[in-house]
Design an enzyme around this catalytic site. Sequence first.
Site, PDB file in Angstrom:
ATOM      1  N   ASN A 211       0.786  -1.235   0.000  1.00  0.00           N
ATOM      2  CA  ASN A 211       0.000   0.000   0.000  1.00  0.00           C
ATOM      3  C   ASN A 211       0.820   1.288   0.000  1.00  0.00           C
ATOM      4  O   ASN A 211       0.271   2.371  -0.130  1.00  0.00           O
ATOM      5  CB  ASN A 211      -0.961   0.023   1.187  1.00  0.00           C
ATOM      6  CG  ASN A 211      -2.186  -0.837   0.945  1.00  0.00           C
ATOM      7  OD1 ASN A 211      -2.400  -1.314  -0.166  1.00  0.00           O
ATOM      8  ND2 ASN A 211      -2.985  -1.051   1.977  1.00  0.00           N
TER       9      ASN A 211
ATOM     10  N   GLU B   7      -2.649  -0.597  -7.937  1.00  0.00           N
ATOM     11  CA  GLU B   7      -4.045  -0.723  -7.524  1.00  0.00           C
ATOM     12  C   GLU B   7      -4.637   0.686  -7.474  1.00  0.00           C
ATOM     13  O   GLU B   7      -5.742   0.945  -7.934  1.00  0.00           O
ATOM     14  CB  GLU B   7      -4.106  -1.373  -6.141  1.00  0.00           C
ATOM     15  CG  GLU B   7      -5.505  -1.562  -5.579  1.00  0.00           C
ATOM     16  CD  GLU B   7      -5.472  -2.103  -4.158  1.00  0.00           C
ATOM     17  OE1 GLU B   7      -5.797  -3.287  -3.982  1.00  0.00           O
ATOM     18  OE2 GLU B   7      -5.118  -1.353  -3.226  1.00  0.00           O
TER      19      GLU B   7
ATOM     20  N   TRP C 222     -11.062  -7.723  11.765  1.00  0.00           N
ATOM     21  CA  TRP C 222     -10.226  -7.349  10.616  1.00  0.00           C
ATOM     22  C   TRP C 222      -8.766  -7.406  11.037  1.00  0.00           C
ATOM     23  O   TRP C 222      -7.940  -8.026  10.398  1.00  0.00           O
ATOM     24  CB  TRP C 222     -10.583  -5.948  10.106  1.00  0.00           C
ATOM     25  CG  TRP C 222      -9.594  -5.466   9.089  1.00  0.00           C
ATOM     26  CD1 TRP C 222      -9.478  -5.882   7.791  1.00  0.00           C
ATOM     27  CD2 TRP C 222      -8.530  -4.524   9.295  1.00  0.00           C
ATOM     28  NE1 TRP C 222      -8.416  -5.253   7.182  1.00  0.00           N
ATOM     29  CE2 TRP C 222      -7.819  -4.417   8.077  1.00  0.00           C
ATOM     30  CE3 TRP C 222      -8.116  -3.757  10.394  1.00  0.00           C
ATOM     31  CZ2 TRP C 222      -6.721  -3.573   7.929  1.00  0.00           C
ATOM     32  CZ3 TRP C 222      -7.021  -2.913  10.236  1.00  0.00           C
ATOM     33  CH2 TRP C 222      -6.342  -2.826   9.016  1.00  0.00           C
TER      34      TRP C 222
ATOM     35  N   ARG D  62     -15.331  -2.739   5.721  1.00  0.00           N
ATOM     36  CA  ARG D  62     -14.946  -4.019   5.146  1.00  0.00           C
ATOM     37  C   ARG D  62     -16.181  -4.808   4.705  1.00  0.00           C
ATOM     38  O   ARG D  62     -17.298  -4.497   5.130  1.00  0.00           O
ATOM     39  CB  ARG D  62     -14.187  -4.857   6.198  1.00  0.00           C
ATOM     40  CG  ARG D  62     -12.784  -4.347   6.506  1.00  0.00           C
ATOM     41  CD  ARG D  62     -11.878  -4.475   5.302  1.00  0.00           C
ATOM     42  NE  ARG D  62     -10.523  -3.968   5.461  1.00  0.00           N
ATOM     43  CZ  ARG D  62     -10.090  -2.782   5.028  1.00  0.00           C
ATOM     44  NH1 ARG D  62     -10.911  -1.934   4.456  1.00  0.00           N
ATOM     45  NH2 ARG D  62      -8.829  -2.420   5.164  1.00  0.00           N
TER      46      ARG D  62
ATOM     47  N   ASP E  41      -8.090 -11.672  -4.454  1.00  0.00           N
ATOM     48  CA  ASP E  41      -7.881 -10.572  -3.513  1.00  0.00           C
ATOM     49  C   ASP E  41      -8.132 -11.051  -2.075  1.00  0.00           C
ATOM     50  O   ASP E  41      -7.392 -10.719  -1.155  1.00  0.00           O
ATOM     51  CB  ASP E  41      -8.833  -9.424  -3.890  1.00  0.00           C
ATOM     52  CG  ASP E  41      -8.544  -8.168  -3.084  1.00  0.00           C
ATOM     53  OD1 ASP E  41      -7.363  -7.815  -2.954  1.00  0.00           O
ATOM     54  OD2 ASP E  41      -9.505  -7.560  -2.587  1.00  0.00           O
TER      55      ASP E  41
ATOM     56  N   HIS F 153      -1.574   2.093   9.544  1.00  0.00           N
ATOM     57  CA  HIS F 153      -2.591   2.129   8.476  1.00  0.00           C
ATOM     58  C   HIS F 153      -3.214   3.512   8.493  1.00  0.00           C
ATOM     59  O   HIS F 153      -2.507   4.516   8.410  1.00  0.00           O
ATOM     60  CB  HIS F 153      -3.604   1.005   8.719  1.00  0.00           C
ATOM     61  CG  HIS F 153      -4.383   0.583   7.505  1.00  0.00           C
ATOM     62  ND1 HIS F 153      -5.314   1.392   6.919  1.00  0.00           N
ATOM     63  CD2 HIS F 153      -4.377  -0.573   6.781  1.00  0.00           C
ATOM     64  CE1 HIS F 153      -5.855   0.756   5.864  1.00  0.00           C
ATOM     65  NE2 HIS F 153      -5.301  -0.434   5.763  1.00  0.00           N
TER      66      HIS F 153
ATOM     67  N   SER G  43       2.523  -2.054   5.144  1.00  0.00           N
ATOM     68  CA  SER G  43       3.551  -3.099   5.293  1.00  0.00           C
ATOM     69  C   SER G  43       4.922  -2.586   4.852  1.00  0.00           C
ATOM     70  O   SER G  43       5.913  -2.707   5.582  1.00  0.00           O
ATOM     71  CB  SER G  43       3.165  -4.337   4.484  1.00  0.00           C
ATOM     72  OG  SER G  43       3.050  -4.026   3.105  1.00  0.00           O
TER      73      SER G  43
END
Length: 627
Positions: A62, A126, A218, A249, A352, A389, A435
């Site tokens: 990401n 993405e 999650w 989500r 995914d 995040h 990450s």
Amino acid sequence: MANWETVVVETDLLICGGGFSACGAATEASYWAKKKGLKVTLVDKAAVDRSGAVAMGLSAINQYVGVKDGENTLEDYVRYVRQDLMGVSREDLVYNIARHVDSTVHLFEKWGLKIWKDEQGKYVHEGRWQLMINGESYKIIIAEAAKNAIADAGGEIIERVFIVDPLLDGNRVVGAVGFSTREDKFYVFKAKAVIAGMGGAVHVFRPRSVGEGFGRSWYPPFNSGSSAYFTIKAGAEMTCQEVRFIPVRFKDAYGPVGAWFLLFKSRAVSAEGGDYMTTHKEVLQNYAPYGLVKPIPANLRNYLGMIDVDAGLGPLYMETAEAIQNIAAQYKDDPKAFKKKMKELESEAWEDFLDMTISQAILWASQNVKPEEKHSEIAACEPYFIGSHSGASGAWVSGPEDLPTPYKWGYANMTTVEGLFAVGDGSGASSHKFSSGSHAEGRIAGKQAVKFIVEKGQAPKLDMAEVEKLKERILKPLDLWNKHKDETTDPEINTNYVVPRQYLHRLQKLMDEYAGGVVSAFKTSKALLERGLELMALLKEDSDKMAARNHHELMRVWENIQRTWQAEAHIRTLLFREETRWPGYYFRADTPKMDDKNWLCFANCQWNRQSGEWKMMKKDIWALPGA
Ligand code: SFD
Ligand code: AMP
């Protein structure tokens, strides 16, 4: 006291945790430690190959800035994070991570990670910052590099040891204590510098999944607030403890939405209200300038959906079928190509989930969902603490040497405690590292920690009487169980103790009802928070009464205690910040508006080790020149 052996491990650098940031720290620190003849020891409560948030794998990287291809500048990334966090971010830290993250991603590829490429050999994005990967084995690949680096430098990896408390000599960290989750062994680590990389926290709030689904969330169930507890207990200043993360989500199995929104360009709608991002667009004016720039901050995206949910217009749906049809439509004149594209999209949709949230694929299968035919329900999750995040909670750490940042007291990523560094979910106000950025931040801290040891390292002075007291306290739950378990017919009902699950339910109920969890529709207020703190004081008294029947439950006890400290820091900071800056993450019903005049600042806190008091502080925001 339980008759456990005390194992003393001497090292120069101690890395607590074995996740993305810790692996980054281990890889880099080992390189420098080898040159300087220093020892690096990494301790993980689990097995490094599959520990932490990336245990199951991920389907995207990401954070990738793409500097070498001129795709973006570092300043672009700083602006993106500033914007997404409603103006509150440590721009020096974000910049420092951003300038190192691309090289980290290139290392991942060199180590064997498959990053998708297009026909021209360029990474498949993405979104602007995100790269698609075949990520089922992502963690194993990154762990292997860390293990090799440690082995090459003569260091040590100790798995299945749960770190509990820091050891201090004045305001200097000198090690940590923990216990084996498999053997009767209590560990004492003596170190000249320590890196806290033990992830964020889940199950502080009552999850949506209760009863038979209890534990499903999650955020991975393994991370229980150990980084926050460790740094708070060391007396380190903390930041953004109010900035929890609530992801939206796929409902009940927590499948990720990023690929749907960014890659498939899907819309999300409410059953009765349509596309909430359009119908409630005017609400964004109240959050200018952040609400008016693309991408709209994650919390505001949540908020617009919540408006419909609150009005009873739910459920919310991801329009998967529409998105797939839209992409395939370009092949509509060629039935064979159309069919092929549809198959390809269908398999990407499943992959995914199979790459990182397998249970969502299982849930889809069990509910007969065909994403290309029918939309799928989405929902806002319970709150988590994940500063890497789109949340921001973590320790307040020193900025990089070469930037004119006002937050600098020595070594990059060092907390306000000498020799104690924090990374990944453990360091605050530097969101959107994910990450790759967490690994890059680990590398930064690993190198800096070795530098600290070389320049300021001292033989750690430990007070062994203090260590013995800690051992007694940490193993006490086993004694409580053994002493009282036969007093009742049902050993879980006892006047002398509570079992960890009972305690956890009480903590979660408290947080859910008073600190704005799912049950209270993420709403709280001064009165609720103050009452929550009263109940928290009683809960903390009872934390001393948790009993454990085995090693595993002893870990559960300490996970709960660590969660409780994270919870308390959260409540105190929610109370301190008298505005609602992140609607969609939480709402202060009594101060419902964003108040830039008084609150465009960091809200920091610090627990005093001597007095046990908490201090709350405002800190100014520094803007990166040119960004
Ligand atoms: O998009 C102790 N994240 C994603 N990042 C991406 O780059 N791409 C994605 O696709 C991502 N997605 C995602 C992500 C997270 C989650 C939970 C899901 C999906 C479901 C974010 C990253 O995973 C995250 O930023 C990093 O992993 C953060 O790294 P770090 O090092 O801060 O945490 P960790 O990797 O979870 O490791 C924690 C380690 O600590 C250990 N540990 N060890 C000893 N003693 C204790 N007391 C300990 N407590 C914990 C753990 O075992 C672990 O080794 S997306 O869907 O959102
Ligand atoms: P998620 O699956 O929600 O964790 O998202 C993965 C990545 O995509 C993260 O970098 C998110 O910030 C980003 N993202 C998710 N949804 C959106 C959206 N609607 N607009 C912009 N970015 C998004």
